[in-house]
Design an enzyme around this catalytic site. Sequence first.
Site, PDB file in Angstrom:
ATOM      1  N   SER A  94       0.977  -1.301  -0.007  1.00  0.00           N
ATOM      2  CA  SER A  94      -0.069   0.111   0.028  1.00  0.00           C
ATOM      3  C   SER A  94       0.908   1.143  -0.034  1.00  0.00           C
ATOM      4  O   SER A  94       2.239   1.188   0.621  1.00  0.00           O
ATOM      5  CB  SER A  94      -0.846   0.111   1.335  1.00  0.00           C
ATOM      6  OG  SER A  94      -1.490   1.262   1.395  1.00  0.00           O
TER       7      SER A  94
ATOM      8  N   TYR B 295      -1.552  -0.543  10.192  1.00  0.00           N
ATOM      9  CA  TYR B 295      -1.623  -1.003   9.032  1.00  0.00           C
ATOM     10  C   TYR B 295      -0.475  -0.509   7.927  1.00  0.00           C
ATOM     11  O   TYR B 295       0.076  -1.172   7.278  1.00  0.00           O
ATOM     12  CB  TYR B 295      -2.889  -0.134   8.057  1.00  0.00           C
ATOM     13  CG  TYR B 295      -3.223  -0.561   6.913  1.00  0.00           C
ATOM     14  CD1 TYR B 295      -3.659  -1.958   6.296  1.00  0.00           C
ATOM     15  CD2 TYR B 295      -2.797   0.484   5.783  1.00  0.00           C
ATOM     16  CE1 TYR B 295      -4.052  -2.050   5.039  1.00  0.00           C
ATOM     17  CE2 TYR B 295      -3.254   0.237   4.309  1.00  0.00           C
ATOM     18  CZ  TYR B 295      -3.779  -1.095   4.017  1.00  0.00           C
ATOM     19  OH  TYR B 295      -3.943  -1.439   2.473  1.00  0.00           O
TER      20      TYR B 295
HETATM   21  P1  NAP Z   1     -11.323  -6.280   0.111  1.00  0.00           P
HETATM   22  O1  NAP Z   1     -12.345  -6.148  -1.049  1.00  0.00           O
HETATM   23  O2  NAP Z   1     -11.790  -6.222   1.449  1.00  0.00           O
HETATM   24  O3  NAP Z   1     -10.558  -7.593  -0.010  1.00  0.00           O
HETATM   25  C1  NAP Z   1      -9.766  -7.975   0.910  1.00  0.00           C
HETATM   26  C2  NAP Z   1      -9.716  -9.738   0.638  1.00  0.00           C
HETATM   27  O4  NAP Z   1      -8.867 -10.422   1.621  1.00  0.00           O
HETATM   28  C3  NAP Z   1     -11.171 -10.256   0.524  1.00  0.00           C
HETATM   29  O5  NAP Z   1     -11.336 -10.846  -0.367  1.00  0.00           O
HETATM   30  C4  NAP Z   1     -10.991 -10.969   1.914  1.00  0.00           C
HETATM   31  O6  NAP Z   1     -11.705 -12.350   1.731  1.00  0.00           O
HETATM   32  C5  NAP Z   1      -9.599 -11.394   2.103  1.00  0.00           C
HETATM   33  N1  NAP Z   1      -8.838 -11.628   3.294  1.00  0.00           N
HETATM   34  C6  NAP Z   1      -8.763 -11.167   4.288  1.00  0.00           C
HETATM   35  N2  NAP Z   1      -8.354 -11.772   5.372  1.00  0.00           N
HETATM   36  C7  NAP Z   1      -8.097 -13.049   4.829  1.00  0.00           C
HETATM   37  C8  NAP Z   1      -7.496 -14.186   5.446  1.00  0.00           C
HETATM   38  N3  NAP Z   1      -7.081 -14.240   6.670  1.00  0.00           N
HETATM   39  N4  NAP Z   1      -7.236 -15.229   4.706  1.00  0.00           N
HETATM   40  C9  NAP Z   1      -7.558 -15.154   3.177  1.00  0.00           C
HETATM   41  N5  NAP Z   1      -8.265 -14.044   2.707  1.00  0.00           N
HETATM   42  C10 NAP Z   1      -8.534 -13.069   3.458  1.00  0.00           C
HETATM   43  O7  NAP Z   1     -10.479  -4.976  -0.316  1.00  0.00           O
HETATM   44  P2  NAP Z   1      -9.398  -4.799  -1.463  1.00  0.00           P
HETATM   45  O8  NAP Z   1      -9.489  -3.119  -1.307  1.00  0.00           O
HETATM   46  O9  NAP Z   1      -9.620  -5.547  -2.479  1.00  0.00           O
HETATM   47  O10 NAP Z   1      -7.925  -5.091  -0.620  1.00  0.00           O
HETATM   48  C11 NAP Z   1      -7.128  -6.165  -1.267  1.00  0.00           C
HETATM   49  C12 NAP Z   1      -5.717  -5.670  -0.854  1.00  0.00           C
HETATM   50  O11 NAP Z   1      -5.561  -4.398  -1.425  1.00  0.00           O
HETATM   51  C13 NAP Z   1      -5.404  -5.573   0.625  1.00  0.00           C
HETATM   52  O12 NAP Z   1      -4.321  -6.207   0.992  1.00  0.00           O
HETATM   53  C14 NAP Z   1      -5.415  -4.107   0.826  1.00  0.00           C
HETATM   54  O13 NAP Z   1      -4.533  -3.753   1.965  1.00  0.00           O
HETATM   55  C15 NAP Z   1      -4.855  -3.529  -0.349  1.00  0.00           C
HETATM   56  N6  NAP Z   1      -5.073  -2.129  -0.600  1.00  0.00           N
HETATM   57  C16 NAP Z   1      -6.312  -1.833  -0.672  1.00  0.00           C
HETATM   58  C17 NAP Z   1      -6.488  -0.080  -1.182  1.00  0.00           C
HETATM   59  C18 NAP Z   1      -7.764   0.484  -1.303  1.00  0.00           C
HETATM   60  O14 NAP Z   1      -7.806   1.279  -1.270  1.00  0.00           O
HETATM   61  N7  NAP Z   1      -8.726  -0.484  -1.486  1.00  0.00           N
HETATM   62  C19 NAP Z   1      -5.211   0.481  -1.076  1.00  0.00           C
HETATM   63  C20 NAP Z   1      -4.069  -0.005  -0.827  1.00  0.00           C
HETATM   64  C21 NAP Z   1      -3.901  -1.408  -0.489  1.00  0.00           C
HETATM   65  P3  NAP Z   1     -12.470 -13.190   3.187  1.00  0.00           P
HETATM   66  O15 NAP Z   1     -12.864 -12.170   4.013  1.00  0.00           O
HETATM   67  O16 NAP Z   1     -13.405 -14.049   2.354  1.00  0.00           O
HETATM   68  O17 NAP Z   1     -11.246 -13.929   3.592  1.00  0.00           O
END
Ligand code: NAP
Length: 251
Positions: A142, A156
């Site tokens: 991130s 985070y």
């Molecule tokens: P999201 O839709 O909440 O996706 C997170 C995913 O991780 C979910 O599908 C969740 O599925 C899975 N997950 C969480 N804990 C887990 C575990 N213990 N084991 C297996 N799977 C797990 O959010 P997103 O924005 O797409 O995030 C994806 C990545 O991008 C993350 O690493 C986040 O930190 C990073 N990111 C996001 C942003 C943003 O603005 N959206 C910015 C920078 C970085 P389950 O709950 O079904 O397990």
Amino acid sequence: MPDFTGKVALVTGGGSGIGRATALAFARANATVVVSGRSPEPLAETVDLIEKEGGRAAAIPADVTDAAEVRNLVDATVRDHGGLDIAFNNAGAFSAAPVADMDEDAWNALLATNITGVFLPMKYEIARMRENGGGVIVNTSSNIGAHRRLPGTGAYAATKAAVSALTRTAALENIAAGIRVNAVSPGPIDTTMSLLPGETETQRADRMKTATPIGRVGTLEEAAAAVLWLASPASSYVVGHDLVMDGAATA
Ligand code: NAP
């Protein structure tokens, strides 16, 4: 558009957000895609979306903090689909609190998901990729933590700084084995994770006009495109890199 015909791509966090969008993009680029996460239902939805477009996908539920489940995930991917060429270690979580107010259980849970949840997949993916003569790994970091600091996001930030460090170290350790390891560091992307508590998408759009130089969140397609480029031969000289995609928030 890269062509991943004959390649097998594993995507953690593939049931939603960036992971789902990237799984769809890999499938459109002809990869066989294995999506993983804890909840089976959203994974089945991703598989359904891919299959409706004529792509190939399978779901293998796993908790990325559990070594036995992660080992099974990687082994089953190789066994059932003939190999593992690309891994997108993207599962993650967010939790906000000032350092002085951070609950210890919440801290430990976030470290488990965001750091151990990248370490364990890499450990088993690298072992398989070494056996197969190479591969590509992309981890989701991130811009927060890896590249900038924001009050209230200390836990985070610590996890994502760790992901970037782990990525670069693993890249050096595995370059001779033909395994390229890189990371992406998104700024705010159009998923629920970039919404403040109780915030609507319209309110977020207003906030982003001043919160980011580009004036908006990144789209899911923009996030997926960066991952596909890092996974493709077009980036063959890019190793140990952490690709910031944040609309100039850290420029
Ligand atoms: P999201 O839709 O909440 O996706 C997170 C995913 O991780 C979910 O599908 C969740 O599925 C899975 N997950 C969480 N804990 C887990 C575990 N213990 N084991 C297996 N799977 C797990 O959010 P997103 O924005 O797409 O995030 C994806 C990545 O991008 C993350 O690493 C986040 O930190 C990073 N990111 C996001 C942003 C943003 O603005 N959206 C910015 C920078 C970085 P389950 O709950 O079904 O397990």
